[in-house]
Scaffold this motif. Structure first.
Motif, PDB file in Angstrom:
ATOM      1  N   SER A  86      47.000  39.587  41.215  1.00  0.00           N
ATOM      2  CA  SER A  86      46.153  40.429  42.072  1.00  0.00           C
ATOM      3  C   SER A  86      46.861  40.825  43.356  1.00  0.00           C
ATOM      4  N   SER A 117      38.628  45.071  41.310  1.00  0.00           N
ATOM      5  CA  SER A 117      39.392  43.883  41.690  1.00  0.00           C
ATOM      6  C   SER A 117      38.561  42.814  42.392  1.00  0.00           C
ATOM      7  N   TYR A 189      45.038  44.799  46.826  1.00  0.00           N
ATOM      8  CA  TYR A 189      44.372  43.760  46.030  1.00  0.00           C
ATOM      9  C   TYR A 189      43.971  44.382  44.689  1.00  0.00           C
ATOM     10  N   ALA A 190      44.709  44.034  43.651  1.00  0.00           N
ATOM     11  CA  ALA A 190      44.516  44.629  42.326  1.00  0.00           C
ATOM     12  C   ALA A 190      43.676  43.706  41.436  1.00  0.00           C
ATOM     13  N   PRO A 191      43.135  44.226  40.334  1.00  0.00           N
ATOM     14  CA  PRO A 191      42.421  43.349  39.389  1.00  0.00           C
ATOM     15  C   PRO A 191      43.346  42.250  38.892  1.00  0.00           C
ATOM     16  N   ARG A 192      42.869  41.032  38.871  1.00  0.00           N
ATOM     17  CA  ARG A 192      43.677  39.903  38.452  1.00  0.00           C
ATOM     18  C   ARG A 192      43.846  39.891  36.934  1.00  0.00           C
TER      19      ARG A 192
END
Length: 236
Positions: A86, A117, A189-192
């Motif tokens: 993320s 995210s 902050y990206a999707p994990r």
């Protein structure tokens, strides 16, 4: 042996799917310390194969893993980063730079969420916490995310005790009480990859709030007790 400029603590619990990307994004001169917290998916073995320093922490909890990594670090500067994909380790030099330059003692990565995210319940809880912290500490904080950087010896001087979800908050509160210069920088902050162990569920968020509430009460008691001593070396 080339000593690392920065040690990066990566708490890890079943992050096999994200590890290769995370470790490939580690900046030059930054040593990845993967703290395996009981993975059963081969995360520790993969991390070792990919060249990371791997240590094992049997006591479950984000704080337990993060602190074990801090104790294993030897570089002058230490950064923390999630191991789930993320957060991009390539952004760490920007956070470490103010600490290296001596213009900040603790730099926090303020998460800028991409679509999907950050679950609504977790984002809302974080927003309320940040509002409370601004009111009580005077720090211009908008997010208490896990990506951060500081000097190793300074972090050790805080004598952090929480071994669960309250660890990042305890670090912030004790640093603020000690008069540290705390700053923020935005981080994507990206999707994990995979399922979150903490804020991905309502129950996980409730547990995190409970742990953090204990830290808030402790900080209130410490503040009421009077001034605390300054950070070692801060008067030089």
């Amino acid at each position: 042996m080339t000593w690392p400029t920065v040690d990066v603590v990566l708490p890890c619990l079943n992050e096999f799917g994200a590890l290769e990307w995370v470790l490939a994004r580690m900046p030059h001169g930054y040593r990845a310390i993967v703290v395996d917290n009981g993975s059963i998916d081969g995360s520790a073995e993969l991390a070792a194969e990919l060249g990371a320093t791997v240590i094992r922490e049997s006591r479950r909890g984000f704080g337990a893993a993060a602190h074990a990594g801090l104790l294993a670090a030897t570089a002058d500067f230490v950064a923390f980063c999630d191991c789930d994909g993320s957060l991009d380790p390539a952004g760490l030099p920007a956070l470490v730079a103010p600490v290296m330059a001596g213009t900040a003692d603790l730099v926090l990565g303020s998460r800028q969420p991409q679509q999907g995210s950050w679950p609504f319940h977790a984002r809302s809880a974080n927003r309320v916490l940040a509002w409370w912290l601004r009111r009580r500490t005077g720090e211009a904080v908008t997010d208490l995310g896990p990506m951060r950087a500081a000097r190793r010896t300074d972090l050790l001087s805080l004598h952090l005790e929480d071994r669960r979800s309250g660890y990042p908050l305890e670090m912030f509160l004790k640093a603020s009480l000690q008069g540290w210069r705390i700053s923020e920088l935005p981080v994507v902050y990206a999707p994990r990859t995979g399922k979150s162990k903490v804020t991905g569920t309502v129950l996980g968020t409730v547990r995190a709030v409970r742990d953090m509430s204990a830290q808030l009460r402790a900080a209130a008691s410490a503040a009421a007790a009077g001034p605390v001593r300054s950070l070692p070396g801060s008067e030089e």
